[in-house]
Design an enzyme around this catalytic site. Sequence first.
Site, PDB file in Angstrom:
ATOM      1  N   ASP A 449     -64.901  30.795 -13.211  1.00  0.00           N
ATOM      2  CA  ASP A 449     -65.075  30.653 -11.773  1.00  0.00           C
ATOM      3  C   ASP A 449     -65.979  31.786 -11.289  1.00  0.00           C
ATOM      4  O   ASP A 449     -66.233  32.751 -12.022  1.00  0.00           O
ATOM      5  CB  ASP A 449     -63.698  30.717 -11.090  1.00  0.00           C
ATOM      6  CG  ASP A 449     -63.801  30.540  -9.587  1.00  0.00           C
ATOM      7  OD1 ASP A 449     -64.633  29.755  -9.133  1.00  0.00           O
ATOM      8  OD2 ASP A 449     -63.034  31.209  -8.872  1.00  0.00           O
ATOM      9  N   LYS A 619     -79.746  24.575   6.347  1.00  0.00           N
ATOM     10  CA  LYS A 619     -79.825  25.896   5.723  1.00  0.00           C
ATOM     11  C   LYS A 619     -80.208  26.991   6.726  1.00  0.00           C
ATOM     12  O   LYS A 619     -80.846  27.985   6.361  1.00  0.00           O
ATOM     13  CB  LYS A 619     -80.822  25.898   4.554  1.00  0.00           C
ATOM     14  CG  LYS A 619     -80.413  25.020   3.381  1.00  0.00           C
ATOM     15  CD  LYS A 619     -81.404  25.132   2.239  1.00  0.00           C
ATOM     16  CE  LYS A 619     -80.926  24.402   1.005  1.00  0.00           C
ATOM     17  NZ  LYS A 619     -80.658  22.971   1.222  1.00  0.00           N
ATOM     18  N   THR A 668     -80.697  36.496   0.500  1.00  0.00           N
ATOM     19  CA  THR A 668     -81.671  36.792   1.548  1.00  0.00           C
ATOM     20  C   THR A 668     -81.469  35.883   2.755  1.00  0.00           C
ATOM     21  O   THR A 668     -81.070  34.717   2.631  1.00  0.00           O
ATOM     22  CB  THR A 668     -83.106  36.610   1.017  1.00  0.00           C
ATOM     23  OG1 THR A 668     -83.263  35.277   0.528  1.00  0.00           O
ATOM     24  CG2 THR A 668     -83.374  37.590  -0.103  1.00  0.00           C
ATOM     25  N   ARG A 829     -70.773  23.581  -6.161  1.00  0.00           N
ATOM     26  CA  ARG A 829     -70.123  22.544  -5.362  1.00  0.00           C
ATOM     27  C   ARG A 829     -69.232  21.652  -6.234  1.00  0.00           C
ATOM     28  O   ARG A 829     -69.219  20.437  -6.095  1.00  0.00           O
ATOM     29  CB  ARG A 829     -71.160  21.704  -4.628  1.00  0.00           C
ATOM     30  CG  ARG A 829     -71.865  22.423  -3.492  1.00  0.00           C
ATOM     31  CD  ARG A 829     -70.883  22.869  -2.434  1.00  0.00           C
ATOM     32  NE  ARG A 829     -71.517  23.485  -1.280  1.00  0.00           N
ATOM     33  CZ  ARG A 829     -70.862  24.161  -0.343  1.00  0.00           C
ATOM     34  NH1 ARG A 829     -69.553  24.332  -0.460  1.00  0.00           N
ATOM     35  NH2 ARG A 829     -71.485  24.678   0.681  1.00  0.00           N
TER      36      ARG A 829
END
Length: 1117
Positions: A449, A619, A668, A829
Amino acid sequence: MADQIPLYPVRSAAAAAAASQRRAAYYSAAGPGPGADRRGRYQLEDESAHLDEMPLMMSEEGFENDESDYHTLPRARLTRRKRGLEWFVCGGWKFLCTSCCDWLINVCQRKKELKARTVWLGCPEKCEEKHPRNSIKNQKYNVFTFIPGVLYEQFKFFLNLYFLVVSCSQFVPALKIGYLYTYWAPLGFVLAVTIAREAIDEFRRFQRDKEMNSQLYSKLTVRVSIYTCIGLYKVAMVCSMSLLNFPLKRIKSLGKVQVKSSDIQVGDLIIVEKNQRIPSDMVFLRTSEKAGSCFIRTDQLDGETDWKLKVAVSCTQRLPALGDLFSISAYVYAQKPQLDIHSFEGTFTRVGLLDLELNQLTKALFLALVVLSVVMVTLQGFAGPWYRNLFRFLLLFSYIIPISLRVNLDMGKAAYGWMIMKDENIPGTVVRTSTIPEELGRLVYLLTDKTGTLTQNEMVFKRLHLGTVSYGTDTMDEIQSHVFNSYLQVHSQASGHNPSSAPLRRSQSSTPKVKKSVSSRIHEAVKAIALCHNVTPVYEARAGVTGETEFAEADQDFSDENRTYQASSPDEVALVRWTESVGLTLVSRDLASMQLKTPSGQVLTYCILQMFPFTSESKRMGIIVRDESTAEITFYMKGADVAMSTIVQYNDWLEEECGNMAREGLRTLVVAKRTLTEEQYQDFESRYSQAKLSIHDRTLKVAAVVESLEREMELLCLTGVEDQLQADVRPTLEMLRNAGIKIWMLTGDKLETATCIAKSSHLVSRTQDIHIFRPVTNRGEAHLELNAFRRKHDCALVISGDSLEVCLRYYEHELVELACQCPAVVCCRCSPTQKAHIVTLLRQHTRKRTCAIGDGGNDVSMIQAADCGIGIEGKEGKQASLAADFSITQFRHIGRLLMVHGRNSYKRSAALGQFVMHRGLIISTMQAVFSSVFYFASVPLYQGFLMVGYATIYTMFPVFSLVLDQDVKPEMAILYPELYKDLTKGRSLSFKTFLIWVLISIYQGGILMYGALVLFEAEFVHVVAISFTALILTELLMVALTIRTWHWLMVVAEFLSLGCYVASLAFLNEYFDVAFITTVTFLWKVSAITVVSCLPLYVLKYLKRKLSPPSYSKLSS
């Protein structure tokens, strides 16, 4: 979500019945529910028929010119389906038996049909059906199934089942060849040790479960309530399909009691305090915040430890006082439970690879036993009742299959577990399954994980880039100085400010642009970061404040030391904390405004006009605020560089600097702004409101209106935030890679975040390319994308869970084969079910040993699906560590756990198992020689206590001392992890090494028996004395020959066993001639036979180490 719950007053029984009928009619009219018309999860898309004829290319041919044409791909390999008798022999019988057993289990354990539920708030006794207890259970057995379960687990192995049959045969007089205790005593000892070990493990599981189930929570009997428990099912599912009904009803009694987590019932009203785990799935009724908001973490569902904003049910939050919760009679009507994402009921029973290999070797030994017995009967000429003689020979040679093998291995595994838990270099490590420690030395794939395992999920601001100048952690004081000076200057200007200057400032946006100073650019960047977010400051209530005054702001401490930040992403909190460190502090926020405190102590208030939250598609996120002091309206936006590069004004540094920060492993964000006039904003608001009211294509119209603002925005800065890794993650991953272990990271996080962590943790080296698998939705897209990936060489793979599911649906074998060739794989995901599916696919397709490591409840399914599960006890709770085979406290401990303890456990178990088999083979060889010399008579060579003593007190301690042996020092194993590669090949225990031990046993058994027959003079009893004594000495010397590193306990075991044998000679008058064994003749004959049986082996071992030394011996020298 809360506002969508319809409310219906319940005024009488008749009204209630009518409401129920209306509700049933509503659901029946609505059909099976949303999503009923959707296609099944594995239903094929309507693809062209030619895709069935053109499978994925798995070789280089066909890709010389046209890269996009998949019509020329070679035809897939077709597997002929086995039929009839061939199918039955090749595994069909096993399939039929398994199917029958599953059918019987389903008949005996029919699952209860799930129905919709009506749950009364605070009244569990009103529940119409009985719900399961709210308890965690990791135990394998209960009081009734313990003994049958343990016996089944033991006798499913061929070794133990064989000895059970042999022992039972001694009750038949014609087949009896010795005393009953010679067979039943060893078998009973083996079973006693096994039952004791399982009982200890089971008791430890019970204690761990009891600790978790005994956590106390406050249960409301009448008054204050925060949640109501609606059952052990997903809260999101229940809330979306619930009907909350209540009439007013006054209750005067008040109370609050402490209850254990396991005693919470469906319908109870539970208070959940700050930083306290939610004990079960619940409906959020009320909170101390005015707006009814609360931040929660869903780490036990999806592994994400970021805070998510939830809002309480509006009707219960709006009640005038807390006590009114018990002045109503309310219930929750919920649809029937759906499939949960994980369950903690029981644990998997694991069997190690070494156990399976030894089980195969015992079958080979049984075949040799049968062949030898048939040969002896054949040489007899099948005279007399040959079938009885055949069975007697099977019993005589039964020691070929040593019954003590299982008990020695089980005791050895218990010793390995104890050594692991006592290792001071990995404190806090717990061995929860004592049956597979040697699996740690055979691992090829490690599936890990991300959040809480590789990272601490603690974000730290590292870099601010303004285009011409960059600031790092060592130059933050310069930013603090610039911020202080800029706000000091603004404050001094505001002191002489007059109202007429406001319009002038707003009109400056239309004046020609001038180059700003570094100080003003820093000022704008810091202010933008402090305003563009979804962070909320939270203050603790004063100690001792309870009851109705909890909403009063006067009862909260607004000091800086008492302030904490909550947000949906830890990145947001890191940015706001950084602005606080440089002087601009977020002190208050609600849905309409936020307040910032400057370095000089002045509080600036901004009105929040619009919020555009972050989505995985856009995004980016944005906010429009109005400065109340100047009435200036500003649109701030921040997001990923791929989304912001086309929005901001032209520049020549953004792309390069984003690449530089990404290579450093930083996350970033590009920050930009646009100043709006009042007219521009009013025009936008009008179009935005109109778009939100659209019935058709509402989402597209809203996005188009927002995009009208996202043009030619002023680029302010580029930020770099680091997700702090766990201690020594980089050297640990490098060590595992050098050891030949392939590492896959399975996470529920975003693709960008997962890729960033893969780089920063050096899971993907800086010289390796990364292939990001494009999103695919159907078979054709998956086909083309897999072919594109096929052309890449030595690159890491990054793939999302949705694309992974599509590829596995059509090209499971091809995808796994390609992924296994990658140096690293990142799956983002991923749901818990997908994690477990990936582990299962690796086990099935590669036949290699897999290990899964995680720290959250969402990792449990993955941990249980792997051959070896490791849980980290960390911030996300104990569910993973409780369900795992091994529990550690830090990821870096896995290096020593595998390199040192995995190596030792496997090497020792292999040596111990083969030596125990050698001990049985050598005495069976002596029996065969003895029977051959005496006309193939089925008469035992050694009887009674001699056979029991040989397998126990005479040789047990030296043989078991092999669990202390080690071929490489721990420091050397960690320094040279490449030594681990040899372990994964299984060379320490193979048919080759087994055959070597068989030849050694035949040689030594023949020498011992023939030597005793040649050297004895008068009586047969001398043969027994000479051969048995030489056998004991040979076994002790062979243990010394096998040992690579001496331990003082080994020396003690050798002399203790020799002393026990010498002392017992005085009491074995039935088997030995005491007068003969005290003579010099006896001593020299025994010594001569022992030297002949052992000396050649010592010479061969010396020559092998000189001519072909193993790799570890080269390092040791």
